[in-house]
Scaffold this active site. Structure first.
Site, PDB file in Angstrom:
ATOM      1  N   LEU A  66       0.852  -1.191   0.000  1.00 55.13           N
ATOM      2  CA  LEU A  66       0.000   0.000   0.000  1.00 55.13           C
ATOM      3  C   LEU A  66       0.886   1.238   0.000  1.00 55.13           C
ATOM      4  O   LEU A  66       1.161   1.837   1.029  1.00 55.13           O
ATOM      5  CB  LEU A  66      -0.931  -0.028   1.216  1.00 55.13           C
ATOM      6  CG  LEU A  66      -2.044   0.992   1.268  1.00 55.13           C
ATOM      7  CD1 LEU A  66      -2.844   1.024  -0.020  1.00 55.13           C
ATOM      8  CD2 LEU A  66      -2.965   0.701   2.427  1.00 55.13           C
ATOM      9  N   HIS A  67       1.366   1.622  -1.170  1.00 52.14           N
ATOM     10  CA  HIS A  67       2.289   2.744  -1.331  1.00 52.14           C
ATOM     11  C   HIS A  67       1.529   4.049  -1.592  1.00 52.14           C
ATOM     12  O   HIS A  67       0.306   4.058  -1.700  1.00 52.14           O
ATOM     13  CB  HIS A  67       3.274   2.451  -2.466  1.00 52.14           C
ATOM     14  CG  HIS A  67       2.593   2.110  -3.756  1.00 52.14           C
ATOM     15  ND1 HIS A  67       2.082   3.059  -4.601  1.00 52.14           N
ATOM     16  CD2 HIS A  67       2.307   0.916  -4.307  1.00 52.14           C
ATOM     17  CE1 HIS A  67       1.522   2.461  -5.639  1.00 52.14           C
ATOM     18  NE2 HIS A  67       1.650   1.155  -5.478  1.00 52.14           N
ATOM     19  N   ALA A  68       2.245   5.144  -1.728  1.00 52.91           N
ATOM     20  CA  ALA A  68       1.643   6.479  -1.810  1.00 52.91           C
ATOM     21  C   ALA A  68       0.666   6.649  -2.966  1.00 52.91           C
ATOM     22  O   ALA A  68      -0.451   7.144  -2.764  1.00 52.91           O
ATOM     23  CB  ALA A  68       2.746   7.541  -1.905  1.00 52.91           C
TER      24      ALA A  68
END
Length: 81
Positions: free
Chosen positions: A13-15
């Protein structure tokens, strides 16, 4: 209403993924949360969502309450799972 999904993004769950989730969740006038382990965060808050740092392959639960809860969960889960 709730749905459990597995994070499929290879980077977790990255930016940029979190930004898409927040943008999608914010379209709906429902209460919508992400449950990960013992933590529960508002899916309309990018800072809260990114603070979870959910890695690939982890299970999370999306919980929504409101008249369009089912639709909101479906849209958000299509991004995450």
């Amino acid at each position: 209403m709730e749905k459990e999904i597995t994070i499929k993004s290879t980077t977790g769950l990255h930016a940029s993924l979190a930004a898409k989730v927040v943008q999608t969740a914010s379209k709906y006038s429902v209460e919508i949360e992400l449950h990960y382990g013992e933590k529960i965060v508002d899916l309309k808050s990018i800072l809260a969502l990114m603070s979870l740092a959910v890695p690939q392959g982890q299970n999370v639960k999306i919980v929504a309450r409101g008249s369009r809860a089912e639709e909101a969960i479906k849209d958000v889960s299509s991004i995450l799972g």
